[in-house]
Design a protein around this motif. Structure first.
Motif, PDB file in Angstrom:
ATOM      1  N   LYS A  41     -30.579 -25.538 -47.493  1.00 25.24           N
ATOM      2  CA  LYS A  41     -29.677 -26.011 -46.427  1.00 25.24           C
ATOM      3  C   LYS A  41     -28.393 -26.625 -46.962  1.00 25.24           C
ATOM      4  O   LYS A  41     -27.495 -26.907 -46.210  1.00 25.24           O
ATOM      5  N   ASN A  42     -28.299 -26.844 -48.237  1.00 28.19           N
ATOM      6  CA  ASN A  42     -27.139 -27.515 -48.817  1.00 28.19           C
ATOM      7  C   ASN A  42     -26.317 -26.541 -49.661  1.00 28.19           C
ATOM      8  O   ASN A  42     -25.888 -26.872 -50.755  1.00 28.19           O
ATOM      9  N   GLY A  43     -26.151 -25.346 -49.181  1.00 27.38           N
ATOM     10  CA  GLY A  43     -25.348 -24.365 -49.902  1.00 27.38           C
ATOM     11  C   GLY A  43     -25.964 -23.898 -51.194  1.00 27.38           C
ATOM     12  O   GLY A  43     -25.287 -23.405 -52.079  1.00 27.38           O
ATOM     13  N   GLY A  44     -27.265 -24.087 -51.339  1.00 26.47           N
ATOM     14  CA  GLY A  44     -27.947 -23.619 -52.527  1.00 26.47           C
ATOM     15  C   GLY A  44     -27.820 -24.530 -53.729  1.00 26.47           C
ATOM     16  O   GLY A  44     -28.112 -24.125 -54.841  1.00 26.47           O
ATOM     17  N   LYS A  45     -27.385 -25.788 -53.526  1.00 28.20           N
ATOM     18  CA  LYS A  45     -27.298 -26.721 -54.646  1.00 28.20           C
ATOM     19  C   LYS A  45     -28.669 -26.830 -55.297  1.00 28.20           C
ATOM     20  O   LYS A  45     -29.672 -27.025 -54.625  1.00 28.20           O
ATOM     21  N   GLY A  46     -28.700 -26.693 -56.626  1.00 30.21           N
ATOM     22  CA  GLY A  46     -29.988 -26.712 -57.294  1.00 30.21           C
ATOM     23  C   GLY A  46     -29.930 -27.208 -58.721  1.00 30.21           C
ATOM     24  O   GLY A  46     -28.875 -27.587 -59.232  1.00 30.21           O
ATOM     25  N   VAL A  47     -31.082 -27.192 -59.345  1.00 29.30           N
ATOM     26  CA  VAL A  47     -31.233 -27.630 -60.718  1.00 29.30           C
ATOM     27  C   VAL A  47     -32.267 -26.742 -61.398  1.00 29.30           C
ATOM     28  O   VAL A  47     -33.229 -26.305 -60.761  1.00 29.30           O
ATOM     29  N   ARG A  48     -32.037 -26.440 -62.675  1.00 30.56           N
ATOM     30  CA  ARG A  48     -32.991 -25.659 -63.459  1.00 30.56           C
ATOM     31  C   ARG A  48     -33.492 -26.537 -64.593  1.00 30.56           C
ATOM     32  O   ARG A  48     -32.689 -27.166 -65.294  1.00 30.56           O
ATOM     33  N   ILE A  49     -34.806 -26.577 -64.761  1.00 22.34           N
ATOM     34  CA  ILE A  49     -35.429 -27.367 -65.816  1.00 22.34           C
ATOM     35  C   ILE A  49     -36.324 -26.434 -66.617  1.00 22.34           C
ATOM     36  O   ILE A  49     -37.063 -25.630 -66.044  1.00 22.34           O
ATOM     37  N   PHE A  50     -36.266 -26.559 -67.946  1.00 25.88           N
ATOM     38  CA  PHE A  50     -37.089 -25.686 -68.790  1.00 25.88           C
ATOM     39  C   PHE A  50     -37.571 -26.447 -70.015  1.00 25.88           C
ATOM     40  O   PHE A  50     -37.026 -27.478 -70.383  1.00 25.88           O
ATOM     41  N   VAL A  51     -38.600 -25.897 -70.634  1.00 31.89           N
ATOM     42  CA  VAL A  51     -39.114 -26.442 -71.877  1.00 31.89           C
ATOM     43  C   VAL A  51     -38.439 -25.692 -73.017  1.00 31.89           C
ATOM     44  O   VAL A  51     -38.479 -24.469 -73.070  1.00 31.89           O
ATOM     45  N   ASP A  52     -37.817 -26.439 -73.907  1.00 34.79           N
ATOM     46  CA  ASP A  52     -37.205 -25.859 -75.094  1.00 34.79           C
ATOM     47  C   ASP A  52     -38.216 -26.000 -76.233  1.00 34.79           C
ATOM     48  O   ASP A  52     -38.344 -27.060 -76.838  1.00 34.79           O
ATOM     49  N   GLN A  53     -38.937 -24.932 -76.485  1.00 34.54           N
ATOM     50  CA  GLN A  53     -40.008 -24.972 -77.473  1.00 34.54           C
ATOM     51  C   GLN A  53     -39.505 -25.339 -78.864  1.00 34.54           C
ATOM     52  O   GLN A  53     -40.232 -25.909 -79.667  1.00 34.54           O
ATOM     53  N   ASN A  54     -38.256 -25.061 -79.159  1.00 33.03           N
ATOM     54  CA  ASN A  54     -37.695 -25.405 -80.468  1.00 33.03           C
ATOM     55  C   ASN A  54     -37.582 -26.908 -80.681  1.00 33.03           C
ATOM     56  O   ASN A  54     -37.432 -27.357 -81.811  1.00 33.03           O
ATOM     57  N   ARG A  55     -37.662 -27.671 -79.611  1.00 28.86           N
ATOM     58  CA  ARG A  55     -37.545 -29.135 -79.725  1.00 28.86           C
ATOM     59  C   ARG A  55     -38.902 -29.834 -79.716  1.00 28.86           C
ATOM     60  O   ARG A  55     -38.971 -31.049 -79.764  1.00 28.86           O
ATOM     61  N   ILE A  56     -39.982 -29.053 -79.661  1.00 26.00           N
ATOM     62  CA  ILE A  56     -41.330 -29.629 -79.675  1.00 26.00           C
ATOM     63  C   ILE A  56     -41.870 -29.556 -81.097  1.00 26.00           C
ATOM     64  O   ILE A  56     -41.946 -28.485 -81.691  1.00 26.00           O
ATOM     65  N   ASP A  57     -42.250 -30.701 -81.629  1.00 24.35           N
ATOM     66  CA  ASP A  57     -42.773 -30.774 -82.994  1.00 24.35           C
ATOM     67  C   ASP A  57     -44.196 -30.206 -83.010  1.00 24.35           C
ATOM     68  O   ASP A  57     -45.110 -30.784 -82.424  1.00 24.35           O
ATOM     69  N   ALA A  58     -44.386 -29.091 -83.700  1.00 24.08           N
ATOM     70  CA  ALA A  58     -45.679 -28.414 -83.753  1.00 24.08           C
ATOM     71  C   ALA A  58     -46.745 -29.265 -84.427  1.00 24.08           C
ATOM     72  O   ALA A  58     -47.930 -29.152 -84.104  1.00 24.08           O
ATOM     73  N   GLU A  59     -46.354 -30.129 -85.354  1.00 29.75           N
ATOM     74  CA  GLU A  59     -47.335 -30.987 -86.037  1.00 29.75           C
ATOM     75  C   GLU A  59     -47.775 -32.149 -85.158  1.00 29.75           C
ATOM     76  O   GLU A  59     -48.947 -32.506 -85.135  1.00 29.75           O
ATOM     77  N   LYS A  60     -46.846 -32.733 -84.421  1.00 30.94           N
ATOM     78  CA  LYS A  60     -47.185 -33.883 -83.576  1.00 30.94           C
ATOM     79  C   LYS A  60     -47.839 -33.469 -82.265  1.00 30.94           C
ATOM     80  O   LYS A  60     -48.646 -34.215 -81.718  1.00 30.94           O
ATOM     81  N   MET A  61     -47.460 -32.300 -81.759  1.00 27.24           N
ATOM     82  CA  MET A  61     -47.962 -31.848 -80.448  1.00 27.24           C
ATOM     83  C   MET A  61     -48.369 -30.371 -80.500  1.00 27.24           C
ATOM     84  O   MET A  61     -47.766 -29.538 -79.847  1.00 27.24           O
ATOM     85  N   PRO A  62     -49.391 -30.026 -81.280  1.00 24.06           N
ATOM     86  CA  PRO A  62     -49.748 -28.615 -81.445  1.00 24.06           C
ATOM     87  C   PRO A  62     -50.180 -27.944 -80.147  1.00 24.06           C
ATOM     88  O   PRO A  62     -49.870 -26.769 -79.925  1.00 24.06           O
TER      89      PRO A  62
END
Length: 112
Positions: free
Chosen positions: A88-109
């Motif tokens: 209803k607001n002209g399609g105003k929106g937001v996109r949110i995503f997970v950037d896997q390159n910023r997740i530490d594989a050792e701390k959060m496997p």
């Protein structure tokens, strides 16, 4: 929302999803952040770029479903991302995503 309230909300989404998947807490946080960015949006619609976990959080928290036409899934994109917009607001929106390159594989496997 404090940590305890967030965890209670995650538990409800786990129940809706029918299993304890690591993507659920992330999905809940993403939906809450997107919703907060849109403020007083009246008619929310969502696009999920994956069919894994994220659509269930969208459905449970926002009431957007494929059936009511407010949720569109595009799993062929394959990103853990959502776009939330106000129809209803002209399609105003937001996109949110997970950037896997910023997740530490050792701390959060499990998340990586």
């Amino acid at each position: 929302m404090n940590n305890e309230e967030f965890l209670q909300l995650v538990e409800k989404v786990y129940a809706f999803h029918t299993r304890r998947a690591p993507g659920i807490p992330i999905a809940v946080e993403m939906v809450l952040r997107a919703r907060a960015k849109l403020g007083n949006a009246e008619k929310l619609c969502a696009v999920a770029e994956t069919s894994t976990c994220l659509p269930d959080a969208i459905q449970f928290l926002l009431g957007c479903t494929i059936g009511n036409g407010d949720l569109r899934m595009m799993p062929e994109i394959g990103r853990y991302a959502l776009t939330l917009y106000d129809r209803k607001n002209g399609g105003k929106g937001v996109r949110i995503f997970v950037d896997q390159n910023r997740i530490d594989a050792e701390k959060m496997p499990e998340t990586h």
